[in-house]
Design a protein around this motif. Sequence first.
Motif, PDB file in Angstrom:
ATOM      1  N   ALA A  44     -14.764 -29.220  68.204  1.00 11.88           N
ATOM      2  CA  ALA A  44     -15.455 -29.004  69.479  1.00 11.88           C
ATOM      3  C   ALA A  44     -15.407 -27.535  69.880  1.00 11.88           C
ATOM      4  O   ALA A  44     -16.416 -26.967  70.336  1.00 11.88           O
ATOM      5  CB  ALA A  44     -14.822 -29.880  70.564  1.00 11.88           C
ATOM      6  N   PHE A  45     -14.253 -26.897  69.725  1.00 14.61           N
ATOM      7  CA  PHE A  45     -14.146 -25.465  70.022  1.00 14.61           C
ATOM      8  C   PHE A  45     -15.060 -24.657  69.103  1.00 14.61           C
ATOM      9  O   PHE A  45     -15.701 -23.687  69.527  1.00 14.61           O
ATOM     10  CB  PHE A  45     -12.697 -24.996  69.853  1.00 14.61           C
ATOM     11  N   GLU A  46     -15.116 -25.038  67.844  1.00 12.86           N
ATOM     12  CA  GLU A  46     -15.925 -24.301  66.860  1.00 12.86           C
ATOM     13  C   GLU A  46     -17.410 -24.410  67.155  1.00 12.86           C
ATOM     14  O   GLU A  46     -18.155 -23.430  67.003  1.00 12.86           O
ATOM     15  CB  GLU A  46     -15.607 -24.815  65.457  1.00 12.86           C
ATOM     16  N   LYS A  47     -17.860 -25.605  67.568  1.00 12.99           N
ATOM     17  CA  LYS A  47     -19.266 -25.757  67.942  1.00 12.99           C
ATOM     18  C   LYS A  47     -19.584 -24.859  69.140  1.00 12.99           C
ATOM     19  O   LYS A  47     -20.653 -24.248  69.209  1.00 12.99           O
ATOM     20  CB  LYS A  47     -19.574 -27.215  68.286  1.00 12.99           C
ATOM     21  N   HIS A  48     -18.652 -24.779  70.077  1.00 16.14           N
ATOM     22  CA  HIS A  48     -18.839 -23.925  71.250  1.00 16.14           C
ATOM     23  C   HIS A  48     -18.871 -22.451  70.840  1.00 16.14           C
ATOM     24  O   HIS A  48     -19.721 -21.682  71.306  1.00 16.14           O
ATOM     25  CB  HIS A  48     -17.704 -24.177  72.260  1.00 16.14           C
ATOM     26  N   ALA A  49     -17.951 -22.054  69.960  1.00  7.95           N
ATOM     27  CA  ALA A  49     -17.918 -20.658  69.508  1.00  7.95           C
ATOM     28  C   ALA A  49     -19.201 -20.293  68.771  1.00  7.95           C
ATOM     29  O   ALA A  49     -19.738 -19.184  68.937  1.00  7.95           O
ATOM     30  CB  ALA A  49     -16.708 -20.443  68.595  1.00  7.95           C
ATOM     31  N   GLN A  50     -19.691 -21.222  67.969  1.00 10.51           N
ATOM     32  CA  GLN A  50     -20.942 -20.987  67.244  1.00 10.51           C
ATOM     33  C   GLN A  50     -22.085 -20.723  68.210  1.00 10.51           C
ATOM     34  O   GLN A  50     -22.930 -19.849  67.966  1.00 10.51           O
ATOM     35  CB  GLN A  50     -21.247 -22.206  66.371  1.00 10.51           C
ATOM     36  N   LYS A  51     -22.101 -21.470  69.302  1.00 10.67           N
ATOM     37  CA  LYS A  51     -23.133 -21.276  70.315  1.00 10.67           C
ATOM     38  C   LYS A  51     -22.995 -19.902  70.975  1.00 10.67           C
ATOM     39  O   LYS A  51     -23.986 -19.311  71.425  1.00 10.67           O
ATOM     40  CB  LYS A  51     -23.024 -22.383  71.372  1.00 10.67           C
ATOM     41  N   LEU A  55     -16.787 -16.073  65.975  1.00 11.03           N
ATOM     42  CA  LEU A  55     -15.911 -16.932  65.183  1.00 11.03           C
ATOM     43  C   LEU A  55     -14.777 -17.451  66.065  1.00 11.03           C
ATOM     44  O   LEU A  55     -14.255 -16.709  66.910  1.00 11.03           O
ATOM     45  CB  LEU A  55     -15.335 -16.167  63.994  1.00 11.03           C
ATOM     46  N   PRO A  56     -14.358 -18.695  65.880  1.00 19.19           N
ATOM     47  CA  PRO A  56     -13.325 -19.272  66.750  1.00 19.19           C
ATOM     48  C   PRO A  56     -11.959 -18.607  66.602  1.00 19.19           C
ATOM     49  O   PRO A  56     -11.127 -18.687  67.518  1.00 19.19           O
ATOM     50  CB  PRO A  56     -13.278 -20.736  66.309  1.00 19.19           C
ATOM     51  N   LEU A  57     -11.698 -17.956  65.443  1.00 19.80           N
ATOM     52  CA  LEU A  57     -10.426 -17.265  65.256  1.00 19.80           C
ATOM     53  C   LEU A  57     -10.544 -15.763  65.523  1.00 19.80           C
ATOM     54  O   LEU A  57      -9.668 -14.990  65.140  1.00 19.80           O
ATOM     55  CB  LEU A  57      -9.895 -17.530  63.840  1.00 19.80           C
ATOM     56  N   ASN A  58     -11.609 -15.379  66.181  1.00 20.45           N
ATOM     57  CA  ASN A  58     -11.743 -14.008  66.676  1.00 20.45           C
ATOM     58  C   ASN A  58     -10.951 -13.911  67.985  1.00 20.45           C
ATOM     59  O   ASN A  58     -11.184 -14.699  68.900  1.00 20.45           O
ATOM     60  CB  ASN A  58     -13.217 -13.690  66.926  1.00 20.45           C
ATOM     61  N   PRO A  59      -9.996 -12.977  68.085  1.00 18.08           N
ATOM     62  CA  PRO A  59      -9.186 -12.861  69.312  1.00 18.08           C
ATOM     63  C   PRO A  59     -10.018 -12.688  70.594  1.00 18.08           C
ATOM     64  O   PRO A  59      -9.508 -12.927  71.692  1.00 18.08           O
ATOM     65  CB  PRO A  59      -8.322 -11.625  69.052  1.00 18.08           C
ATOM     66  N   ASN A  60     -11.279 -12.286  70.453  1.00 23.81           N
ATOM     67  CA  ASN A  60     -12.133 -12.121  71.630  1.00 23.81           C
ATOM     68  C   ASN A  60     -12.791 -13.429  72.065  1.00 23.81           C
ATOM     69  O   ASN A  60     -13.447 -13.460  73.117  1.00 23.81           O
ATOM     70  CB  ASN A  60     -13.220 -11.078  71.349  1.00 23.81           C
ATOM     71  N   TYR A  61     -12.650 -14.492  71.280  1.00 27.39           N
ATOM     72  CA  TYR A  61     -13.221 -15.772  71.676  1.00 27.39           C
ATOM     73  C   TYR A  61     -12.445 -16.329  72.868  1.00 27.39           C
ATOM     74  O   TYR A  61     -11.215 -16.266  72.917  1.00 27.39           O
ATOM     75  CB  TYR A  61     -13.172 -16.747  70.495  1.00 27.39           C
ATOM     76  N   THR A  62     -13.157 -16.864  73.821  1.00 30.81           N
ATOM     77  CA  THR A  62     -12.571 -17.331  75.079  1.00 30.81           C
ATOM     78  C   THR A  62     -11.380 -18.257  74.863  1.00 30.81           C
ATOM     79  O   THR A  62     -10.370 -18.161  75.569  1.00 30.81           O
ATOM     80  CB  THR A  62     -13.640 -18.072  75.911  1.00 30.81           C
TER      81      THR A  62
END
Length: 343
Positions: A44-51, A55-62
């Motif tokens: 679920a987090f990854e789908k959100h990051a894709q949107k 990338l979900p493991l980018n430190p800048n991802y919320t």
Amino acid sequence: MNKLDETIQFSVSKGLMWLCKNQNQDGSFGDLYPITTTALALLAFEKHAQKQCILPLNPNYTFFNSVDKAFMYILENVKVDGDKIYFEDYGNTNMPTGCVLAALAASGCEDYLIAYNEYLPINGYTFNQLKQEIINYLTSSQNDDGGWGESTDPYNSCSSNVITGYVVLGLLMEKWHGSCLSKPIFNKLENWIEYIQNDNGGAGNYSPTDGVNVLNTGFLIEEMYFLNYPSSNNNLKWAKQYIADNWCMPCGYCKTGWNNHPVANYEATFAVTLGLSLYDVEYLKTSNSVCIYWYRDITRILLSQQSQDGSWPASKVNFEQSDPVLSSVWAMLTLEYIVACEI
């Protein structure tokens, strides 16, 4: 982005914030099936990051901190058997392993180096290497009938269409990312699909007559997509017809539908949305030629059932949905797949 997409994105973001606040101290999510629930939460987090085009493991991802802790929890619970890697939820190995494969494949971080703990047997692996050894395990744990059971233990190895659906979810995500899967997986799975579909078009769980409902049929359609069944395939058409004819039926024990007031079967909404969105199905048509805009119905119900804090309520539909975290993850994934299919 249209107004409905904006509403869904707001709902999902609210749900993910609730999920972060309710993450367990060890990085896992939920109480019943920690590996499976954590892997699905990562999806679920990854789908959100894709949107968000990050990338979900980018430190800048919320939600990076939650994602990082969740992956650490999963990887610290790895099981290694020679060149095979798997994960376990209280004796169930195939479902959590399939879900972990899905989370790894959807991360987009193939070259990510695992360095959480120097004593881990997989320390120094990349996600790509880890995925290959997971596939080795899932290849070896597939039953002769083409499905997957809870585990390879003789007492828990009976094939289940629900468990097979989660394994195929992982294999499908890996197939999308260019992995070369062994031919026997496809050949054996085709036998399972032919076996588990009932004469009415729906799918059972352990047999063609056991628990025939829209949930199992949604996973059946996903499995057909994995095997490249064309939209013109008659078995696929019968499966969609079954879902249409049972659309307004209630959910629950020995029930065939997906919705009940006040709480829907969120696993069923996920399975149905997964299958239909893969084929870009805009509407279903009943035997009486009534058109059903399925994604509108599901979206309306899920948005109306979301709690103020961002979660979705636990349900008595089945044991698995007594955990509000797992119910919420299924609901969020449903909404994300509806947006992603852009019908």
